[in-house]
Design a protein around this motif. Sequence first.
Motif, PDB file in Angstrom:
ATOM      1  N   LEU A 131       0.899  -1.156   0.009  1.00  0.00           N
ATOM      2  CA  LEU A 131      -0.128  -0.029  -0.011  1.00  0.00           C
ATOM      3  C   LEU A 131       0.833   1.241   0.071  1.00  0.00           C
ATOM      4  N   ARG A 132       0.360   2.292  -0.633  1.00  0.00           N
ATOM      5  CA  ARG A 132       1.058   3.459  -0.852  1.00  0.00           C
ATOM      6  C   ARG A 132       0.208   4.629  -0.017  1.00  0.00           C
ATOM      7  N   GLU A 133       0.982   5.864   0.217  1.00  0.00           N
ATOM      8  CA  GLU A 133       0.171   6.995   0.737  1.00  0.00           C
ATOM      9  C   GLU A 133       0.694   7.997  -0.063  1.00  0.00           C
ATOM     10  N   VAL A 134      -0.142   9.059  -0.443  1.00  0.00           N
ATOM     11  CA  VAL A 134       0.280  10.258  -1.269  1.00  0.00           C
ATOM     12  C   VAL A 134       0.264  11.480  -0.399  1.00  0.00           C
ATOM     13  N   PHE A 135       1.277  12.218  -0.229  1.00  0.00           N
ATOM     14  CA  PHE A 135       1.195  13.491   0.515  1.00  0.00           C
ATOM     15  C   PHE A 135       1.549  14.593  -0.613  1.00  0.00           C
ATOM     16  N   VAL A 136       0.921  15.677  -0.337  1.00  0.00           N
ATOM     17  CA  VAL A 136       1.162  16.878  -1.036  1.00  0.00           C
ATOM     18  C   VAL A 136       1.351  18.114  -0.421  1.00  0.00           C
ATOM     19  N   SER A 137       2.608  18.711  -0.718  1.00  0.00           N
ATOM     20  CA  SER A 137       3.217  19.823   0.207  1.00  0.00           C
ATOM     21  C   SER A 137       3.488  20.931  -0.956  1.00  0.00           C
ATOM     22  N   THR A 138       3.672  22.255  -0.333  1.00  0.00           N
ATOM     23  CA  THR A 138       3.695  23.479  -1.335  1.00  0.00           C
ATOM     24  C   THR A 138       4.842  24.090  -0.516  1.00  0.00           C
ATOM     25  N   ALA A 139       5.792  24.385  -1.388  1.00  0.00           N
ATOM     26  CA  ALA A 139       6.976  25.253  -0.967  1.00  0.00           C
ATOM     27  C   ALA A 139       6.684  26.612  -0.318  1.00  0.00           C
ATOM     28  N   ARG A 140       7.351  26.913   0.657  1.00  0.00           N
ATOM     29  CA  ARG A 140       6.943  28.427   1.268  1.00  0.00           C
ATOM     30  C   ARG A 140       8.069  29.199   1.132  1.00  0.00           C
ATOM     31  N   ASP A 141       7.832  30.828   0.859  1.00  0.00           N
ATOM     32  CA  ASP A 141       8.940  31.475   0.766  1.00  0.00           C
ATOM     33  C   ASP A 141       9.405  31.688   2.229  1.00  0.00           C
ATOM     34  N   PRO A 142      10.793  31.684   2.474  1.00  0.00           N
ATOM     35  CA  PRO A 142      11.476  31.606   3.992  1.00  0.00           C
ATOM     36  C   PRO A 142      11.224  32.948   4.398  1.00  0.00           C
ATOM     37  N   ARG A 143      10.925  34.121   3.717  1.00  0.00           N
ATOM     38  CA  ARG A 143      10.443  35.398   4.309  1.00  0.00           C
ATOM     39  C   ARG A 143       9.123  35.661   4.712  1.00  0.00           C
ATOM     40  N   GLN A 144       8.291  35.110   3.693  1.00  0.00           N
ATOM     41  CA  GLN A 144       6.880  35.400   3.755  1.00  0.00           C
ATOM     42  C   GLN A 144       6.237  34.341   4.603  1.00  0.00           C
ATOM     43  N   GLY A 145       7.000  33.176   4.758  1.00  0.00           N
ATOM     44  CA  GLY A 145       6.164  32.129   5.565  1.00  0.00           C
ATOM     45  C   GLY A 145       5.362  31.719   4.750  1.00  0.00           C
ATOM     46  N   ARG A 146       4.967  31.707   3.625  1.00  0.00           N
ATOM     47  CA  ARG A 146       3.875  31.145   2.937  1.00  0.00           C
ATOM     48  C   ARG A 146       4.352  31.145   1.515  1.00  0.00           C
TER      49      ARG A 146
END
Length: 517
Positions: A131-146
């Motif tokens: 079995l597998r799990e899928v995770f999605v993430s978004t890169a965040r700007d180090p200064r903006q924090g988002r």
Amino acid sequence: MIVLQLDFHLRQPALLSTPGGDPNREVSLDYLPGSQIRGWAIGCWLRAGRAFDPALFLRGGGRFLNGYPLLAGGPGRALPAPHSWMVAKRAPEADRAVVDLALDEAPPAQLRTAARWQAAGGGLWYQPQPLREVFVSTARDPRQGRATADSGEVFQVEALAAGQSFRSLVLCEQADAAEQLATLLLAQPTAALGGDRQAHYGLAEVVGQRLEQVVEWPAAAPAPDGPAAATELRLVLLSPALLRDPVGQSSTDPTVLATAVGRALGCQATLSAGFVAVEWCGGFNRTWGLPVPQEWCFAAGTTLVMQLDRPADETARAALLDRGLGERRAEGYGRLALDPPSAAGEVLAEPPAAPFEAPALQDAAAAVARTMLQRRQQQLLEAAVTRRAHDIVRAATTRPGPLSKTQLHRLRDELQSWLADPAGAPARLEAYQDSVRERTSVARPFQRARIVGHKPLDWIAGLFDPAALWGQLGGETAYRLALGGVVVAPDEPLAQRTALALVDRVVQLLAKTKGES
């Protein structure tokens, strides 16, 4: 040969990356590579304060085989299915018997690959699927924090799901090497495997034992009318194999593999048929801090049918099975089976379900788990009390002289004081009943009113029996919760508090209906 059997039970998703692919998408292998297991063993060795031993880890003193899916209930360690195994594409699921093209079977018109993995046990052939799990993430700007318009790439990770088990074997020819590895590895409770460990990937529980010998996939019995040492040979790769042609280049030419087999058996092998798959093989060298060179190799499950110019010697066959073929054999490459049993004519079954085993929590983690369970239990009880109270009020029957709104509010005032000391509530209810009986004008409405067929004070007294209370709220087991070995179950104080909460809610709703009970 001495064998160490290591079972890895994943407590977290595991990410064991493959070379190449989309730079924004990372896909894990569906097994634990021997190189990862060897790296974990080397880390354990160095943390124990021992000097690195190249003969033990790099030159074959210990060979770390791939960790393949582990099936519960008897089948044990799964193996790659031969690429010669096919099933009819549009046949019903119950009729999809395996067709082994390596046995010269007449195939149906349309075929597809039978399975990625296979395991035999209890008279059945299984087709496990990790079995597998899928995770999605978004890169965040180090200064903006988002994420921003200039920095907001989306990354997808497809990892092995937690809760699965994989079995690896460590082969040791020398007794002293086996003793050193057994003393070290069999005492390890956990292992960290794969990448992104700082993001909570790769934690596995380790259970090991020592074996005297192991047969990965036994040879098939010879045909009744044929000699035991036949000149036809079937070979199935049980792991990737990295071989080189005469000029030293990595090769995926099946004739190169057949030539290497013939050389190992001391005879000449001619390729009759091949069912070949190839893949990239790579890795990462921590000393260099760089990936190792990526090369093409034969994928596990590659199947060859060869004709030998003379029967192979049994000693040479046993040595080939033990030694394997090609390079990187210390990390599980080059494992093979000769003339293995075939699942031809069999329907591959779904693997038996493994029993769920919750991880045991200790100390601070157990305290947090208990708090979580108690809050969840309270949420469930509050919802159940509200539902039951509304049902009671809708079904309430009355007789002449019902309870007035003033009497309901006075009763609720009493209940509020009882909630401060639930253990003394039964005695205080009895005293309240005595005070009601002393005044005829007050006692008459309590005698005539009915709540679910009972006088109000008798109904309240009945709820102090835990069995009666839980019977009205769906049963005690509905509020027994567990997590990681921590169990929160209803007890007598909780039952008394819940009974008072139910009565308070019913009286509140009755008061809103202006005393209609």
